[in-house]
Design a protein around this motif. Structure first.
Motif, mmCIF file in Angstrom:
data_model
loop_
_atom_site.group_PDB
_atom_site.id
_atom_site.type_symbol
_atom_site.label_atom_id
_atom_site.label_comp_id
_atom_site.label_asym_id
_atom_site.label_seq_id
_atom_site.Cartn_x
_atom_site.Cartn_y
_atom_site.Cartn_z
ATOM 1 N N PHE A 7 6.217 -12.532 -4.629
ATOM 2 C CA PHE A 7 4.984 -11.886 -4.167
ATOM 3 C C PHE A 7 4.009 -11.847 -5.342
ATOM 4 N N THR A 10 -1.842 -12.734 -6.804
ATOM 5 C CA THR A 10 -2.920 -13.217 -5.929
ATOM 6 C C THR A 10 -2.686 -12.755 -4.486
ATOM 7 N N ALA A 11 -1.450 -12.942 -4.005
ATOM 8 C CA ALA A 11 -1.129 -12.503 -2.637
ATOM 9 C C ALA A 11 -1.208 -10.987 -2.527
ATOM 10 N N ALA A 12 -0.787 -10.274 -3.575
ATOM 11 C CA ALA A 12 -0.820 -8.809 -3.561
ATOM 12 C C ALA A 12 -2.253 -8.285 -3.465
ATOM 13 N N GLN A 13 -3.162 -8.893 -4.204
ATOM 14 C CA GLN A 13 -4.555 -8.437 -4.183
ATOM 15 C C GLN A 13 -5.218 -8.737 -2.847
ATOM 16 N N LEU A 14 -4.945 -9.908 -2.286
ATOM 17 C CA LEU A 14 -5.543 -10.259 -0.997
ATOM 18 C C LEU A 14 -5.018 -9.352 0.111
ATOM 19 N N SER A 15 -3.716 -9.165 0.168
ATOM 20 C CA SER A 15 -3.140 -8.303 1.202
ATOM 21 C C SER A 15 -3.565 -6.850 1.000
ATOM 22 N N ASN A 81 -11.846 -9.948 -5.572
ATOM 23 C CA ASN A 81 -11.293 -11.153 -4.959
ATOM 24 C C ASN A 81 -12.309 -12.292 -4.931
ATOM 25 N N THR A 92 -5.286 -16.014 -11.119
ATOM 26 C CA THR A 92 -4.256 -15.139 -11.679
ATOM 27 C C THR A 92 -4.741 -14.461 -12.953
ATOM 28 N N ASN A 254 4.912 -6.291 -6.986
ATOM 29 C CA ASN A 254 3.458 -6.354 -6.831
ATOM 30 C C ASN A 254 2.991 -5.716 -5.528
#
Length: 357
Positions: A7, A10-15, A81, A92, A254
Motif C-alpha cells: 500500500f 501514492t495509493a494512500a494519499q489518493l484513497s 495530489n 512519491t 500507510n
C-alpha cells in the motif's frame, strides 16, 4: 516486485483524499443542522433568529473553526495530489517531503480539529454535571496530555533537523502520533461514558416524577433516551475512528493517511451531532437537576425540615442561564414552556427540598 510496499504512499494519499471527501459531504449536512440550532429558535411560524445575547458564541466559534479546518484540509489535500501527480515528475518524493508546508498544515489541521472536538465533549460533560470540576479532572488530565503530544508532533515535523524524505510512519514522527491517538481514544471513551451515565440518571429521575404524580405520560417519547443514543453513537463513532487510526499507526501501515483524513471529518460530524441535541434549555435542565440533587443530599445529611420549592423556566429567554428561576414558596411548572418537555413532560410538578434555617 519483492519487497515493494503493498500500500504505497501514492495509493494512500489518493484513497485518503477520496474518503475524506465522502466524509466531508456528511459533515456539511450535519453542519447545516448545527447552524440552525445555534442561530435559530422556535418552530413553524414561531421560528426566528436568535438575538445576539441569546447566541452561545463559544459554540459558534468552535463550529466555525471546525468548518474552516475541515474545508481547508479537503482543499489542500486535493492540491497536494495535484502537485504530486500532475506537476511533479516523482509523486512519491513529492508526497514524502515532510518539510512541505502542505504536510505540516495537514498535521496541524488534524491535531487542532481533534483538540477542539475533545474540548467541546469535556465541556458538555462539565455542563451536564452541574459545572462541577471534580468530575472532569481525569478527562482534563488526559486532554492536556494529548495537547502536549500534539505540540511535540508538530515541533518534530517542522524541526529542520528532522529527515526530509520520510512519511508519518517514520521512527521520528510515529511515536508521537501513536501517543496522541492513544490518549485521545482513552479520553473520549472515559468522557462519553460518564456523560451518558449522567443523562441516564436524569432520565430515571424524570421517570420517578412521572410515577409519583400518577401521570399517564408512560407513552410519552423518552427524550433523554434519544439524547443518550445520539451522544453514545456519535461519541462511539468518533472514538472508533480515533482507535482505528491508532491501530494502523502501530502497524506502521500507510493506511494511516486515509484513516487520519477521515478522522478529521468525523471530529466535525460528532461535534455537530452532539451540539444539535444540546440546546441551551437542556443545559438549564441539567443545572436544575444538579441543584435539586445537592439540596436533597444536604437535607438527608442534616435531617432538617423542608419546604417545597419551585422550578420555573422563563419562556422566550432560554439562552441565558439566569433565566432559570428557583423560588422557595410555591410549586409551579409552566406547562407551555418548551424547555421542560425533555425532562419533565406533561407539565409534571417538580418539587425540591430546601432546608429552613
Amino acid at each position: 516486485m519483492a519487497g515493494e510496499d503493498p500500500f504505497p504512499i501514492t495509493a494512500a494519499q489518493l484513497s485518503g483524499n477520496f474518503c475524506e471527501t465522502l466524509f466531508y459531504g456528511m459533515y456539511l449536512v450535519t453542519f447545516c443542522f448545527c447552524v440552525h440550532t445555534l442561530l435559530i429558535t422556535g418552530s413553524g411560524r414561531e421560528e426566528r433568529w436568535l438575538r445576539p445575547y441569546e447566541i452561545r458564541w463559544m459554540m459558534v466559534g468552535v463550529a466555525i473553526s471546525l468548518f474552516a479546518i475541515c474545508t481547508f484540509d479537503v482543499a489542500i489535500g486535493l492540491l497536494h495530489n495535484f502537485h504530486a501527480f500532475v506537476k511533479s515528475s516523482n509523486p512519491t518524493n513529492e508526497l514524502l517531503n515532510i518539510a512541505d508546508w502542505i504536510n505540516i498544515a495537514r498535521s496541524v489541521n488534524q491535531v487542532i480539529a481533534m483538540i477542539l472536538g475533545d474540548f467541546v465533549l469535556i465541556y458538555r460533560c462539565w455542563v451536564v454535571y452541574g459545572r462541577r470540576w471534580l468530575v472532569i479532572v481525569p478527562s482534563l488530565v488526559l486532554y492536556l496530555g494529548g495537547v502536549s503530544m500534539a505540540c511535540k508532533l508538530i515541533e518534530v515535523e517542522a524541526n529542520p533537523s528532522t529527515l526530509r524524505n520520510i512519511s508519518l510512519n517514520s521512527s521520528q514522527i510515529l511515536p508521537w502520533w501513536i501517543a496522541f491517538f492513544a490518549i485521545t481514544a482513552i479520553q473520549n471513551t472515559l468522557t462519553t461514558s460518564i456523560l451518558v451515565w449522567r443523562i441516564w440518571r436524569v432520565e430515571k429521575q424524570s421517570e420517578r416524577y412521572i410515577h409519583r404524580s400518577g401521570s399517564t405520560a408512560g407513552n410519552q417519547p423518552r427524550h433523554l433516551r434519544k439524547v443518550i443514543r445520539v451522544i453514545a453513537e456519535s461519541g462511539a463513532a468518533y472514538t472508533l475512528m480515533v482507535f482505528s487510526t491508532f491501530l494502523v499507526s502501530v502497524t506502521k501501515s500507510n493506511a494511516l493517511y486515509p484513516t487520519s483524513d477521515m478522522t478529521i471529518q468525523a471530529t466535525g460530524i460528532a461535534f455537530n451531532v452532539i451540539l444539535v441535541r444540546s440546546s441551551a434549555r437542556r443545559d438549564q435542565q441539567f443545572t436544575v437537576f444538579d441543584h435539586n440533587e445537592r439540596t436533597t443530599m444536604t437535607e438527608q445529611r442534616t435531617g432538617g425540615s423542608t419546604t417545597l420549592g419551585q422550578i420555573h423556566f422563563v419562556p422566550g429567554q432560554s439562552a441565558r442561564e439566569q433565566d432559570v428561576e428557583l423560588n422557595v414558596k410555591s410549586v409551579s411548572v409552566d406547562k407551555s414552556s418548551e424547555s421542560q418537555s425533555d425532562i419533565y413532560p406533561n407539565g409534571i410538578t417538580v418539587t425540591k427540598s430546601v432546608i429552613k434555617s
